[in-house]
Write a protein that holds these residues in place. Structure first.
Motif, PDB file in Angstrom:
ATOM      1  N   ALA A  60      53.604  44.523  23.856  1.00  0.00           N
ATOM      2  CA  ALA A  60      52.433  43.666  23.668  1.00  0.00           C
ATOM      3  C   ALA A  60      51.184  44.473  23.987  1.00  0.00           C
ATOM      4  O   ALA A  60      51.188  45.311  24.891  1.00  0.00           O
ATOM      5  CB  ALA A  60      52.519  42.436  24.560  1.00  0.00           C
ATOM      6  N   THR A  61      50.131  44.231  23.227  1.00  0.00           N
ATOM      7  CA  THR A  61      48.874  44.951  23.418  1.00  0.00           C
ATOM      8  C   THR A  61      47.876  44.055  24.135  1.00  0.00           C
ATOM      9  O   THR A  61      47.502  43.003  23.606  1.00  0.00           O
ATOM     10  CB  THR A  61      48.287  45.385  22.066  1.00  0.00           C
ATOM     11  OG1 THR A  61      49.240  46.199  21.378  1.00  0.00           O
ATOM     12  CG2 THR A  61      46.999  46.171  22.272  1.00  0.00           C
ATOM     13  N   PRO A  62      47.437  44.418  25.330  1.00  0.00           N
ATOM     14  CA  PRO A  62      46.522  43.560  26.089  1.00  0.00           C
ATOM     15  C   PRO A  62      45.100  43.630  25.557  1.00  0.00           C
ATOM     16  O   PRO A  62      44.669  44.652  25.024  1.00  0.00           O
ATOM     17  CB  PRO A  62      46.605  44.145  27.497  1.00  0.00           C
ATOM     18  CG  PRO A  62      46.897  45.590  27.273  1.00  0.00           C
ATOM     19  CD  PRO A  62      47.792  45.645  26.067  1.00  0.00           C
ATOM     20  N   SER A  63      44.392  42.538  25.704  1.00  0.00           N
ATOM     21  CA  SER A  63      42.976  42.525  25.352  1.00  0.00           C
ATOM     22  C   SER A  63      42.181  43.133  26.508  1.00  0.00           C
ATOM     23  O   SER A  63      42.689  43.307  27.623  1.00  0.00           O
ATOM     24  CB  SER A  63      42.508  41.089  25.111  1.00  0.00           C
ATOM     25  OG  SER A  63      42.611  40.334  26.309  1.00  0.00           O
ATOM     26  N   LEU A  64      40.923  43.443  26.258  1.00  0.00           N
ATOM     27  CA  LEU A  64      40.080  44.024  27.296  1.00  0.00           C
ATOM     28  C   LEU A  64      39.906  43.082  28.486  1.00  0.00           C
ATOM     29  O   LEU A  64      39.985  43.524  29.643  1.00  0.00           O
ATOM     30  CB  LEU A  64      38.723  44.420  26.717  1.00  0.00           C
ATOM     31  CG  LEU A  64      37.793  45.195  27.659  1.00  0.00           C
ATOM     32  CD1 LEU A  64      38.467  46.471  28.153  1.00  0.00           C
ATOM     33  CD2 LEU A  64      36.481  45.519  26.967  1.00  0.00           C
ATOM     34  N   PRO A  65      39.689  41.764  28.269  1.00  0.00           N
ATOM     35  CA  PRO A  65      39.595  40.862  29.423  1.00  0.00           C
ATOM     36  C   PRO A  65      40.860  40.866  30.279  1.00  0.00           C
ATOM     37  O   PRO A  65      40.788  40.795  31.507  1.00  0.00           O
ATOM     38  CB  PRO A  65      39.353  39.490  28.779  1.00  0.00           C
ATOM     39  CG  PRO A  65      38.689  39.795  27.488  1.00  0.00           C
ATOM     40  CD  PRO A  65      39.342  41.059  27.010  1.00  0.00           C
ATOM     41  N   VAL A  66      42.027  40.959  29.636  1.00  0.00           N
ATOM     42  CA  VAL A  66      43.279  40.997  30.391  1.00  0.00           C
ATOM     43  C   VAL A  66      43.359  42.285  31.206  1.00  0.00           C
ATOM     44  O   VAL A  66      43.782  42.277  32.365  1.00  0.00           O
ATOM     45  CB  VAL A  66      44.486  40.870  29.443  1.00  0.00           C
ATOM     46  CG1 VAL A  66      45.778  41.265  30.149  1.00  0.00           C
ATOM     47  CG2 VAL A  66      44.591  39.438  28.938  1.00  0.00           C
ATOM     48  N   LEU A  67      42.948  43.405  30.616  1.00  0.00           N
ATOM     49  CA  LEU A  67      42.953  44.664  31.353  1.00  0.00           C
ATOM     50  C   LEU A  67      42.020  44.588  32.562  1.00  0.00           C
ATOM     51  O   LEU A  67      42.333  45.112  33.636  1.00  0.00           O
ATOM     52  CB  LEU A  67      42.534  45.814  30.436  1.00  0.00           C
ATOM     53  CG  LEU A  67      43.538  46.198  29.351  1.00  0.00           C
ATOM     54  CD1 LEU A  67      42.960  47.289  28.460  1.00  0.00           C
ATOM     55  CD2 LEU A  67      44.854  46.659  29.969  1.00  0.00           C
ATOM     56  N   ALA A  68      40.879  43.929  32.381  1.00  0.00           N
ATOM     57  CA  ALA A  68      39.950  43.777  33.498  1.00  0.00           C
ATOM     58  C   ALA A  68      40.581  42.940  34.607  1.00  0.00           C
ATOM     59  O   ALA A  68      40.416  43.235  35.802  1.00  0.00           O
ATOM     60  CB  ALA A  68      38.657  43.137  33.013  1.00  0.00           C
ATOM     61  N   GLN A  69      41.317  41.894  34.238  1.00  0.00           N
ATOM     62  CA  GLN A  69      41.998  41.063  35.236  1.00  0.00           C
ATOM     63  C   GLN A  69      43.068  41.869  35.972  1.00  0.00           C
ATOM     64  O   GLN A  69      43.225  41.753  37.195  1.00  0.00           O
ATOM     65  CB  GLN A  69      42.631  39.848  34.550  1.00  0.00           C
ATOM     66  CG  GLN A  69      41.624  38.823  34.033  1.00  0.00           C
ATOM     67  CD  GLN A  69      42.257  37.800  33.104  1.00  0.00           C
ATOM     68  OE1 GLN A  69      41.716  37.499  32.051  1.00  0.00           O
ATOM     69  NE2 GLN A  69      43.404  37.269  33.478  1.00  0.00           N
ATOM     70  N   LEU A  70      43.810  42.690  35.233  1.00  0.00           N
ATOM     71  CA  LEU A  70      44.846  43.510  35.853  1.00  0.00           C
ATOM     72  C   LEU A  70      44.233  44.550  36.791  1.00  0.00           C
ATOM     73  O   LEU A  70      44.737  44.783  37.891  1.00  0.00           O
ATOM     74  CB  LEU A  70      45.682  44.202  34.777  1.00  0.00           C
ATOM     75  CG  LEU A  70      46.687  43.313  34.044  1.00  0.00           C
ATOM     76  CD1 LEU A  70      47.253  44.036  32.823  1.00  0.00           C
ATOM     77  CD2 LEU A  70      47.812  42.898  34.989  1.00  0.00           C
ATOM     78  N   ALA A  71      43.142  45.166  36.350  1.00  0.00           N
ATOM     79  CA  ALA A  71      42.489  46.166  37.198  1.00  0.00           C
ATOM     80  C   ALA A  71      42.012  45.537  38.497  1.00  0.00           C
ATOM     81  O   ALA A  71      42.174  46.107  39.582  1.00  0.00           O
ATOM     82  CB  ALA A  71      41.319  46.804  36.446  1.00  0.00           C
ATOM     83  N   GLU A  72      41.440  44.342  38.402  1.00  0.00           N
ATOM     84  CA  GLU A  72      40.970  43.657  39.607  1.00  0.00           C
ATOM     85  C   GLU A  72      42.137  43.292  40.515  1.00  0.00           C
ATOM     86  O   GLU A  72      42.069  43.458  41.736  1.00  0.00           O
ATOM     87  CB  GLU A  72      40.191  42.401  39.221  1.00  0.00           C
ATOM     88  CG  GLU A  72      39.613  41.656  40.421  1.00  0.00           C
ATOM     89  CD  GLU A  72      38.782  40.454  40.016  1.00  0.00           C
ATOM     90  OE1 GLU A  72      38.270  39.762  40.918  1.00  0.00           O
ATOM     91  OE2 GLU A  72      38.646  40.200  38.799  1.00  0.00           O
ATOM     92  N   ALA A  73      43.224  42.821  39.926  1.00  0.00           N
ATOM     93  CA  ALA A  73      44.387  42.437  40.723  1.00  0.00           C
ATOM     94  C   ALA A  73      45.041  43.644  41.393  1.00  0.00           C
ATOM     95  O   ALA A  73      45.621  43.528  42.479  1.00  0.00           O
ATOM     96  CB  ALA A  73      45.404  41.719  39.837  1.00  0.00           C
ATOM     97  N   LEU A  74      44.939  44.814  40.749  1.00  0.00           N
ATOM     98  CA  LEU A  74      45.512  46.042  41.305  1.00  0.00           C
ATOM     99  C   LEU A  74      44.525  46.784  42.203  1.00  0.00           C
ATOM    100  O   LEU A  74      44.873  47.795  42.815  1.00  0.00           O
ATOM    101  CB  LEU A  74      45.959  46.970  40.167  1.00  0.00           C
ATOM    102  CG  LEU A  74      47.174  46.499  39.357  1.00  0.00           C
ATOM    103  CD1 LEU A  74      47.306  47.315  38.075  1.00  0.00           C
ATOM    104  CD2 LEU A  74      48.443  46.599  40.198  1.00  0.00           C
TER     105      LEU A  74
END
Length: 201
Positions: A60-74
């Motif tokens: 699955a290819t994540p959208s930019l908002p999802v990547l931002a959420q993952l970066a914040e969570a990590l």
């Protein structure tokens, strides 16, 4: 919960494909390093666990908002999801007995800021012998700042010169050729801070 990923994998191509290469594995590694399972990271990032599993597996290819959420969570910068490069240390300590002194023709130097740690910046401690001839003119890109610790340092430019004593300093464009010498019958010790190390013209 926010999905934000496509269920069908996209074929990586061009710059987008290069940016996404290894993305899922990198997210999985960052998650593991923090002792998180997929369910915990998905909850923190407000994602469905199945979506996160798809991102990590590359299906699955994540959208930019999802990547931002993952970066914040990590707790990482967004750029760290796309590269394995790690930021350098916030502080570097060099003990006096760890800094070697290099002697070269009447001048000794201790480089205090390794370029590998602080690219583009150097600080060094010089000792120029009064018995040696003047350091031949040097020129390089950037700016230099010299601060005299002891003795007298004569700095000669193309059309001007000055003599510095303990506590004096001078700053100048290092593109201008400059020649250094110790005067007054004693060695001159000084600090130099600039963009690059001195190199002969």
């Amino acid at each position: 919960m926010v999905g934000g990923v496509s269920d069908q994998p996209e074929t990586p191509n061009g710059s987008a494909g290069q940016a996404l290469a290894g993305l899922g594995g990198r997210i999985g590694r960052l998650r593991t390093e923090r002792g998180l399972d997929q369910a915990t990271l998905a909850r923190r990032a407000e994602l469905e666990q199945t979506h996160l599993a798809g991102v990590e597996s590359g299906t699955a290819t994540p959208s930019l908002p999802v990547l931002a959420q993952l970066a914040e969570a990590l707790d990482v910068g967004l750029s760290e999801l796309f590269t394995d490069a790690r930021p350098g240390p916030a502080a570097v300590v060099l003990r006096g007995d760890e800094v070697p002194s290099v002697d070269d023709g009447g001048m000794s130097v201790q480089v205090l800021t390794p370029r590998a740690v602080i690219p583009g910046l150097y600080a060094a401690r010089y000792r120029l012998s009064s018995a040696s001839s003047a350091v031949r003119p040097v020129r390089h890109v950037g700016h230099d700042w010299l601060y005299v610790l002891s003795g007298e340092l004569h700095v000669e430019f193309e059309s001007d010169s000055t003599t510095l004593r303990a506590g004096d300093s001078v700053s100048f464009s290092s593109k201008v050729p400059h020649k250094l010498s110790a005067v007054g019958g004693q060695d001159a010790e000084f600090l130099a801070v600039g963009a690059t190390l001195l190199t002969p013209t």
